[in-house]
Write a protein that holds these residues in place. Sequence first.
Motif, PDB file in Angstrom:
ATOM      1  N   ARG A 110       0.833  -1.201   0.000  1.00  0.00           N
ATOM      2  CA  ARG A 110       0.000   0.000   0.000  1.00  0.00           C
ATOM      3  C   ARG A 110       0.867   1.251   0.000  1.00  0.00           C
ATOM      4  NH1 ARG A 110      -1.422   3.379   4.280  1.00  0.00           N
ATOM      5  NH2 ARG A 110      -3.091   4.785   3.697  1.00  0.00           N
ATOM      6  N   LEU A 111       1.905   1.248   0.809  1.00  0.00           N
ATOM      7  CA  LEU A 111       2.772   2.420   0.910  1.00  0.00           C
ATOM      8  C   LEU A 111       3.363   2.792  -0.451  1.00  0.00           C
ATOM      9  CD1 LEU A 111       4.034   4.472   2.896  1.00  0.00           C
ATOM     10  CD2 LEU A 111       5.897   2.846   3.229  1.00  0.00           C
ATOM     11  N   THR A 112       3.753   1.792  -1.227  1.00  0.00           N
ATOM     12  CA  THR A 112       4.339   2.077  -2.545  1.00  0.00           C
ATOM     13  C   THR A 112       3.321   2.686  -3.502  1.00  0.00           C
ATOM     14  OG1 THR A 112       3.915  -0.144  -3.440  1.00  0.00           O
ATOM     15  CG2 THR A 112       6.041   0.210  -2.324  1.00  0.00           C
ATOM     16  N   HIS A 113       2.030   2.552  -3.189  1.00  0.00           N
ATOM     17  CA  HIS A 113       0.989   3.135  -4.032  1.00  0.00           C
ATOM     18  C   HIS A 113       0.561   4.533  -3.565  1.00  0.00           C
ATOM     19  CE1 HIS A 113       0.627  -0.998  -5.464  1.00  0.00           C
ATOM     20  NE2 HIS A 113      -0.070  -0.530  -6.480  1.00  0.00           N
ATOM     21  N   VAL A 114       0.715   4.830  -2.282  1.00  0.00           N
ATOM     22  CA  VAL A 114       0.204   6.111  -1.770  1.00  0.00           C
ATOM     23  C   VAL A 114       1.271   7.200  -1.667  1.00  0.00           C
ATOM     24  CG1 VAL A 114      -1.765   5.085  -0.580  1.00  0.00           C
ATOM     25  CG2 VAL A 114       0.354   5.469   0.675  1.00  0.00           C
ATOM     26  N   SER A 116       5.544   8.170  -3.144  1.00  0.00           N
ATOM     27  CA  SER A 116       6.490   7.797  -4.195  1.00  0.00           C
ATOM     28  C   SER A 116       7.270   6.554  -3.768  1.00  0.00           C
ATOM     29  CB  SER A 116       7.463   8.947  -4.455  1.00  0.00           C
ATOM     30  OG  SER A 116       8.343   9.097  -3.350  1.00  0.00           O
ATOM     31  N   LYS A 117       7.804   5.859  -4.731  1.00  0.00           N
ATOM     32  CA  LYS A 117       8.610   4.669  -4.410  1.00  0.00           C
ATOM     33  C   LYS A 117       9.827   5.054  -3.572  1.00  0.00           C
ATOM     34  CE  LYS A 117       7.097   1.318  -7.758  1.00  0.00           C
ATOM     35  NZ  LYS A 117       5.849   1.908  -8.048  1.00  0.00           N
ATOM     36  N   ALA A 118      10.409   6.210  -3.853  1.00  0.00           N
ATOM     37  CA  ALA A 118      11.562   6.672  -3.072  1.00  0.00           C
ATOM     38  C   ALA A 118      11.163   6.910  -1.618  1.00  0.00           C
ATOM     39  CB  ALA A 118      12.157   7.937  -3.688  1.00  0.00           C
ATOM     40  N   GLU A 119       9.999   7.536  -1.415  1.00  0.00           N
ATOM     41  CA  GLU A 119       9.510   7.787  -0.056  1.00  0.00           C
ATOM     42  C   GLU A 119       9.169   6.475   0.640  1.00  0.00           C
ATOM     43  OE1 GLU A 119       8.682  10.101   3.240  1.00  0.00           O
ATOM     44  OE2 GLU A 119       9.584  10.744   1.364  1.00  0.00           O
ATOM     45  N   ALA A 120       8.545   5.558  -0.092  1.00  0.00           N
ATOM     46  CA  ALA A 120       8.224   4.240   0.476  1.00  0.00           C
ATOM     47  C   ALA A 120       9.510   3.531   0.895  1.00  0.00           C
ATOM     48  CB  ALA A 120       7.456   3.401  -0.532  1.00  0.00           C
ATOM     49  N   ALA A 121      10.508   3.549   0.038  1.00  0.00           N
ATOM     50  CA  ALA A 121      11.787   2.900   0.360  1.00  0.00           C
ATOM     51  C   ALA A 121      12.398   3.512   1.612  1.00  0.00           C
ATOM     52  CB  ALA A 121      12.748   3.010  -0.819  1.00  0.00           C
ATOM     53  N   HIS A 122      12.322   4.839   1.734  1.00  0.00           N
ATOM     54  CA  HIS A 122      12.860   5.496   2.937  1.00  0.00           C
ATOM     55  C   HIS A 122      12.153   4.990   4.194  1.00  0.00           C
ATOM     56  CE1 HIS A 122      14.250   8.549   5.726  1.00  0.00           C
ATOM     57  NE2 HIS A 122      12.987   8.711   6.063  1.00  0.00           N
ATOM     58  N   HIS A 123      10.823   4.972   4.161  1.00  0.00           N
ATOM     59  CA  HIS A 123      10.062   4.539   5.339  1.00  0.00           C
ATOM     60  C   HIS A 123      10.258   3.062   5.640  1.00  0.00           C
ATOM     61  CE1 HIS A 123       8.019   8.177   6.531  1.00  0.00           C
ATOM     62  NE2 HIS A 123       7.892   8.461   5.245  1.00  0.00           N
TER      63      HIS A 123
END
Length: 192
Positions: A110-114, A116-123
């Motif tokens: 879900r995170l990768t959809h809501v 950016s992928k860069a932000e998801a990777a960071h989190h």
Amino acid sequence: MLTLHDHPRSGNCYKVRLFLALIGMDYERRFMDVLARKNQTAEFERISAFQQIPALVDGDTALWDSHAILLHLAHHYAPAWLAPLPRIGAMHAWISVSANEIANSLQPLRLTHVVSKAEAAHHLGVDEALLDMPGMRRRTERVLRRMDQHLAAHDWLAGSDAPTVADIACYGYLALAEEAAIDLCAYPAIAA
């Protein structure tokens, strides 16, 4: 007065807000802008040791982790949401499913959809190149199949006559499955 440090897009925060609404508890909601890294302060670390949300302050007690918060609230304010003793192990097992299987499949998918992928990777604490979208989808489908099979034979996850905090723990991200491009119609017992 309870104080919930919260972000509106967080599924883990949603679990706590949902439970507070279901048990009719008043609380103060404090927005924590995790995308702007406002949670990464020494002040917030005194409330949440890992600087994560949700975090709840209840008098002199500060709690982090949605599952710890759900259990605290149930023990102190809503004991009817705890499984009866013969089912307590099942309740804890399903809370663990939320913390492990769902947290490592549906939640990051879900995170990768809501964001950016860069932000998801960071989190998620990984390099963006290591985001395994097909693997997340396979793990998500596996856990949803298992939950659906279980719920086809039981009304509630812990096998009790009523919902428990385990249902809320798992429901948080199931309710947001559409944001991960997952259609729960394929899982009729979960959808029910």
